[in-house]
Design an enzyme around this catalytic site. Structure first.
Site, PDB file in Angstrom:
ATOM      1  N   MET A  27      91.931  28.262 -19.228  1.00 48.63           N
ATOM      2  CA  MET A  27      92.910  27.176 -19.250  1.00 48.63           C
ATOM      3  C   MET A  27      93.977  27.448 -18.185  1.00 48.63           C
ATOM      4  O   MET A  27      95.076  26.896 -18.240  1.00 48.63           O
ATOM      5  CB  MET A  27      93.528  27.035 -20.640  1.00 48.63           C
ATOM      6  CG  MET A  27      92.490  26.626 -21.677  1.00 48.63           C
ATOM      7  SD  MET A  27      93.130  25.650 -23.034  1.00 48.63           S
ATOM      8  CE  MET A  27      94.298  26.770 -23.734  1.00 48.63           C
ATOM      9  N   GLY A  33      93.775  39.679 -17.369  1.00 43.89           N
ATOM     10  CA  GLY A  33      92.687  39.545 -18.344  1.00 43.89           C
ATOM     11  C   GLY A  33      91.594  38.633 -17.779  1.00 43.89           C
ATOM     12  O   GLY A  33      90.401  38.971 -17.806  1.00 43.89           O
ATOM     13  N   HIS A  34      92.029  37.463 -17.235  1.00 42.37           N
ATOM     14  CA  HIS A  34      91.047  36.557 -16.629  1.00 42.37           C
ATOM     15  C   HIS A  34      90.366  37.220 -15.436  1.00 42.37           C
ATOM     16  O   HIS A  34      89.163  37.076 -15.228  1.00 42.37           O
ATOM     17  CB  HIS A  34      91.736  35.277 -16.131  1.00 42.37           C
ATOM     18  CG  HIS A  34      92.392  34.469 -17.196  1.00 42.37           C
ATOM     19  ND1 HIS A  34      93.754  34.351 -17.296  1.00 42.37           N
ATOM     20  CD2 HIS A  34      91.878  33.737 -18.214  1.00 42.37           C
ATOM     21  CE1 HIS A  34      94.052  33.568 -18.318  1.00 42.37           C
ATOM     22  NE2 HIS A  34      92.936  33.182 -18.896  1.00 42.37           N
ATOM     23  N   LYS A 145      87.341  39.336 -25.734  1.00 45.56           N
ATOM     24  CA  LYS A 145      87.301  39.650 -27.166  1.00 45.56           C
ATOM     25  C   LYS A 145      88.634  39.358 -27.841  1.00 45.56           C
ATOM     26  O   LYS A 145      88.744  39.412 -29.053  1.00 45.56           O
ATOM     27  CB  LYS A 145      86.966  41.131 -27.353  1.00 45.56           C
ATOM     28  CG  LYS A 145      85.508  41.469 -27.111  1.00 45.56           C
ATOM     29  CD  LYS A 145      85.330  42.947 -27.375  1.00 45.56           C
ATOM     30  CE  LYS A 145      83.902  43.398 -27.297  1.00 45.56           C
ATOM     31  NZ  LYS A 145      83.792  44.856 -27.450  1.00 45.56           N
ATOM     32  N   GLN A 150      87.050  32.743 -31.690  1.00 42.10           N
ATOM     33  CA  GLN A 150      86.518  31.814 -30.682  1.00 42.10           C
ATOM     34  C   GLN A 150      85.185  32.331 -30.137  1.00 42.10           C
ATOM     35  O   GLN A 150      84.189  31.606 -30.063  1.00 42.10           O
ATOM     36  CB  GLN A 150      87.541  31.667 -29.549  1.00 42.10           C
ATOM     37  CG  GLN A 150      86.985  31.100 -28.253  1.00 42.10           C
ATOM     38  CD  GLN A 150      88.049  30.771 -27.231  1.00 42.10           C
ATOM     39  OE1 GLN A 150      88.826  29.852 -27.420  1.00 42.10           O
ATOM     40  NE2 GLN A 150      88.094  31.500 -26.133  1.00 42.10           N
ATOM     41  N   SER A 182      98.136  37.599 -22.365  1.00 44.39           N
ATOM     42  CA  SER A 182      97.905  36.214 -22.781  1.00 44.39           C
ATOM     43  C   SER A 182      98.792  35.322 -21.921  1.00 44.39           C
ATOM     44  O   SER A 182      99.914  35.711 -21.583  1.00 44.39           O
ATOM     45  CB  SER A 182      98.307  36.057 -24.257  1.00 44.39           C
ATOM     46  OG  SER A 182      98.582  34.703 -24.544  1.00 44.39           O
ATOM     47  N   SER A 183      98.294  34.135 -21.593  1.00 51.16           N
ATOM     48  CA  SER A 183      99.117  33.207 -20.790  1.00 51.16           C
ATOM     49  C   SER A 183     100.387  32.850 -21.546  1.00 51.16           C
ATOM     50  O   SER A 183     101.417  32.534 -20.944  1.00 51.16           O
ATOM     51  CB  SER A 183      98.329  31.930 -20.488  1.00 51.16           C
ATOM     52  OG  SER A 183      97.125  32.271 -19.856  1.00 51.16           O
TER      53      SER A 183
HETATM   54  O1  PAF Z   1      90.105  30.767 -24.283  1.00 51.42           O
HETATM   55  C1  PAF Z   1      90.431  29.771 -23.603  1.00 51.42           C
HETATM   56  O2  PAF Z   1      91.134  29.873 -22.599  1.00 51.42           O
HETATM   57  C2  PAF Z   1      89.946  28.386 -24.025  1.00 51.42           C
HETATM   58  O3  PAF Z   1      89.870  28.290 -25.404  1.00 51.42           O
HETATM   59  C3  PAF Z   1      88.613  27.992 -23.373  1.00 51.42           C
HETATM   60  C4  PAF Z   1      87.487  28.904 -23.816  1.00 51.42           C
HETATM   61  C5  PAF Z   1      88.740  28.022 -21.868  1.00 51.42           C
HETATM   62  C6  PAF Z   1      88.234  26.566 -23.790  1.00 51.42           C
HETATM   63  O4  PAF Z   1      89.215  25.649 -23.435  1.00 51.42           O
END
Ligand code: PAF
Length: 274
Positions: A27, A33-34, A145, A150, A182-183
């Site tokens: 998002m 992390g990303h 994780k 999710q 986390s964002s």
């Molecule tokens: O974890 C996230 O950033 C969101 O839930 C995802 C998996 C991109 C879906 O919008």
């Protein structure tokens, strides 16, 4: 790197890729992390596609959809430097049609813990992840994780719908103090940040208990709650197996310890897979 905003442009850009594709859905407001997901995807595939889409259907009424951090230019730079092949940044109109078919989270696993606090959140999340996975055409998709529930639900969706993609769970990335990245951490003041550390500290306390031979989950939860007193409100401490069934005893190799708490404005979550 190609930056594409429409489904047609994504399809065109994908035609130029030969070989395997790794996909990292996000998002945006990308952090380390990303980046670690992107790096793992780079290592394991010929090409990497990243999506940045703040998905409206996974936000509940009154949540932070409008104020969710958006950093499109910085995200583009990060992806470019990380060697991403295609960055997909669609609008809501591209992703959704009116009165469309819905994906529903399972009645139990989708409505406990995060799902209980955010009813409907996982329906919207699964809906968009199904779309993004199909659009990417990736063989492998990478998820952290940190969003454990999710991740488990996405794996279940892939199994239920016989989807042809491998979901790769990736380790949680923490800052030097132990705070899971986390964002939404941008919402924390310095004082709140130091109290937010009690989430990861509580998980360290759980590890210590388990290392000393304590396997009773009630005892471990109580020890964690002592550490979590520094937060403003503990939402839950849960000890479940990898299918999210509550455990009375720790099962090594099959346990997730989860914590959610409020510190200031944001709800923070963290967990430990053991
Ligand atoms: O974890 C996230 O950033 C969101 O839930 C995802 C998996 C991109 C879906 O919008």
């Amino acid at each position: 790197m190609r930056v594409v905003q429409t489904i047609d442009a994504l399809k065109e850009a994908k035609k130029k890729l030969a070989g395997s594709i790794g996909f990292v859905p996000t998002m945006g407001a990308l952090h380390k992390g990303h980046l670690s997901l992107i790096q793992q995807a780079k290592q394991e595939n010929d090409h990497v596609i990243v999506s940045v889409f703040v998905n409206p259907t996974q936000f509940l009424e009154g949540e932070d959809l409008e104020s969710y951090p958006r950093k499109e230019e910085a995200d583009k730079k990060i992806c470019e430097l990380a060697g991403v092949d295609i960055l997909f940044m669609p609008s809501s109109d591209q992703m959704y049609e009116k009165d469309e078919l819905k994906i529903a989270a399972p009645a139990i696993r989708g409505y406990i813990l995060e799902g209980e606090r955010r009813p409907g959140h996982f329906d919207g999340m699964l809906q968009v992840v199904m779309k993004l996975l199909n659009l990417s055409g990736a063989q492998k998709a990478y998820f952290g994780k940190k969003d454990a529930q999710q991740l488990v639900l996405i794996m279940q969706m892939v199994k239920t719908y016989f989807m042809n993609v491998q979901i790769v769970p990736c380790e949680i990335v923490r800052d030097e103090d132990g705070l899971a990245l986390s964002s939404r951490n941008v919402y924390l003041s310095e004082e709140e940040k130091s109290r937010a550390l009690s989430l990861s500290k509580s998980l360290k306390r759980a590890t210590k208990c388990i290392m000393s031979g304590e396997l009773d989950t009630k005892t471990i939860k109580n020890k964690m709650l002592e550490v979590l007193k520094e937060t403003d409100r503990v939402e839950y401490v849960a000890i479940v197996d990898r299918e999210f069934n509550n455990l009375k005893q720790i099962e090594l190799g099959n346990t997730i310890i989860l914590v959610a708490a409020r510190v200031g404005k944001p709800r923070l979550i963290d967990n430990l897979w053991i």
